[in-house]
Design an enzyme around this catalytic site. Structure first.
Site, short mmCIF file in Angstrom:
data_model
loop_
_atom_site.label_atom_id
_atom_site.label_comp_id
_atom_site.label_asym_id
_atom_site.label_seq_id
_atom_site.Cartn_x
_atom_site.Cartn_y
_atom_site.Cartn_z
N GLU A 148 0.94 -1.34 0.00
CA GLU A 148 -0.08 0.03 -0.11
C GLU A 148 0.82 1.30 -0.10
O GLU A 148 1.93 1.15 0.34
CB GLU A 148 -1.04 0.21 1.06
CG GLU A 148 -0.28 0.10 2.79
CD GLU A 148 -1.15 0.57 3.69
OE1 GLU A 148 -1.48 1.73 3.62
OE2 GLU A 148 -1.02 -0.16 4.83
N LYS A 157 -5.57 10.73 0.80
CA LYS A 157 -5.72 9.35 1.57
C LYS A 157 -6.77 8.78 0.64
O LYS A 157 -7.92 9.18 1.16
CB LYS A 157 -5.70 9.42 3.02
CG LYS A 157 -5.78 8.18 3.61
CD LYS A 157 -6.16 8.29 5.14
CE LYS A 157 -6.75 7.16 5.71
NZ LYS A 157 -7.25 7.53 7.24
N VAL A 192 -5.34 0.26 2.80
CA VAL A 192 -5.67 -1.22 2.84
C VAL A 192 -6.78 -1.33 2.02
O VAL A 192 -6.82 -2.27 1.02
CB VAL A 192 -5.84 -1.77 4.09
CG1 VAL A 192 -6.17 -3.35 4.18
CG2 VAL A 192 -4.42 -1.78 4.87
N LYS A 205 -3.22 -2.46 16.13
CA LYS A 205 -3.00 -1.26 16.90
C LYS A 205 -3.91 -0.90 18.11
O LYS A 205 -5.06 -0.93 17.90
CB LYS A 205 -2.77 0.09 16.35
CG LYS A 205 -1.30 0.18 15.74
CD LYS A 205 -0.92 1.49 15.43
CE LYS A 205 0.49 1.56 14.81
NZ LYS A 205 0.34 1.79 13.42
#
Ligand code: PSU
Ligand code: MN
Length: 303
Positions: A25, A87, A107, A160
């Site tokens: 990515e 993004k 992703v 995370k």
């Protein structure tokens, strides 16, 4: 082939010859790490994929063209532009293409473009998920929906704790996404090797991963597969240190009213600042580790 897609000559030849290819990515480059470490890492990840027997295909949108396979100059451009590049999630694709703009793929959009190109395996660091506080914000990453519908294997280092890991696993279960621990029974927590949550299945070799993915696609099941590969012990962070940094970053994001697509980049950047760069070093090591597993699995899938 899709009229908006450009596959680089090297990637096209590998795919045509039935050779292994691994997608990468570009949001991790533009929004996930600071310059110039982001560019150095992206190039090192490509090299690691080659060393493990596969061809890397870094994915992005340049001038409205969907790209599978970037040149080092294109990687440098995205890395330098950083958060000034859009993004690009699923909802952004049509606008970026129609306006002939540039986009760094998350992703989600990396899976979409990889699948269009015929690439089955994708390596990254971390996926998006259900954010802490999602019961009021409804901030749930589009990555989870894509994993539920696009047949690409995503190799990551777990989730995370900027996310609510428990809720992320519940969402993946609802969407029918197998969560596979690579050499572990526990979901890794990105910077550390365990999150306290179990995975659905443990797998100990690229052969086994390839067999599961093959079964999933041959069964005609539509979604992807999430492989969680723990960070190597020697690069793992101290849990108390990283938990404190993440807690502070999350608190600041709430205080500052950070919302929507800005949330994840804000948290990632703050965590790097608060740990004095230690988390960045761990992040780089775990991405390289994921690239190795992804390349070996892609090679198995081609046998
Ligand atoms: N988590 C990381 N590093 C990253 C990202 C997530 O540890 O770079 C990026 C990935 O591109 C992921 C995206 O797909 O953030 C998720 O963004 P959001 O939470 O806005 O869906
Ligand atoms: Mn979000």
């Amino acid at each position: 082939m899709n009229k908006y897609l450009d596959i680089s000559p090297e990637v096209r030849e590998a795919l045509a010859a039935g050779k292994p290819v691994v997608a990468l990515e570009s949001t991790i480059i533009s929004h996930g790490m600071p310059y110039p470490k982001n560019v150095e890492t992206a190039l090192l990840v490509e090299q690691t994929i080659r060393e493990n027997g596969a061809v890397p295909a870094t994915i992005a949108i340049i001038g409205g063209r969907l790209k599978a396979g970037l040149s080092p100059a294109e990687i440098e451009y995205l890395g330098k532009a950083g958060r000034n590049v859009i993004k690009a999630s699923r909802r952004d694709l049509s606008a970026i293409v129609a306006r002939k703009a540039d986009g760094a793929t998350t992703v989600t959009t990396t899976m979409i473009i990889a699948h269009m190109a015929g690439i089955r395996v994708f390596a990254t660091g971390g996926i998006g998920g259900v954010h802490r506080g999602a019961e009021t914000t409804m901030d749930i990453s589009a990555d989870l929906e894509e994993l539920g519908s696009t047949p690409v294997m995503v190799v990551c280092a777990g989730a995370k704790s900027i996310l609510d890991i428990g809720l992320t696993l519940e969402y993946l279960e609802t969407r029918g996404v197998p969560v596979i621990g690579y050499g572990t029974d526990e979901l890794p927590a990105f910077y550390t090797r365990s999150s306290g949550f179990g995975v659905d299945y443990r797998v100990d070799s690229p052969e086994e991963l390839a067999a599961m993915f093959r079964a999933q696609t041959e069964l005609g099941l539509k979604g992807g597969m999430l492989v969680a590969n723990p960070i190597p012990e020697e690069y793992a962070m101290d849990k108390a240190v990283i938990d404190a940094a993440i807690a502070q970053a999350v608190r600041e994001s709430v205080e500052q009213g950070v919302k929507g697509k800005e949330t994840t980049p804000f948290l990632l950047a703050r965590v790097v600042e608060l740990t004095g760069g230690d988390s960045l070093e761990s992040n780089i090591k775990l991405v390289l580790n994921n690239a190795t597993v992804a390349a070996r699995t892609a090679a198995e899938l081609c046998k």
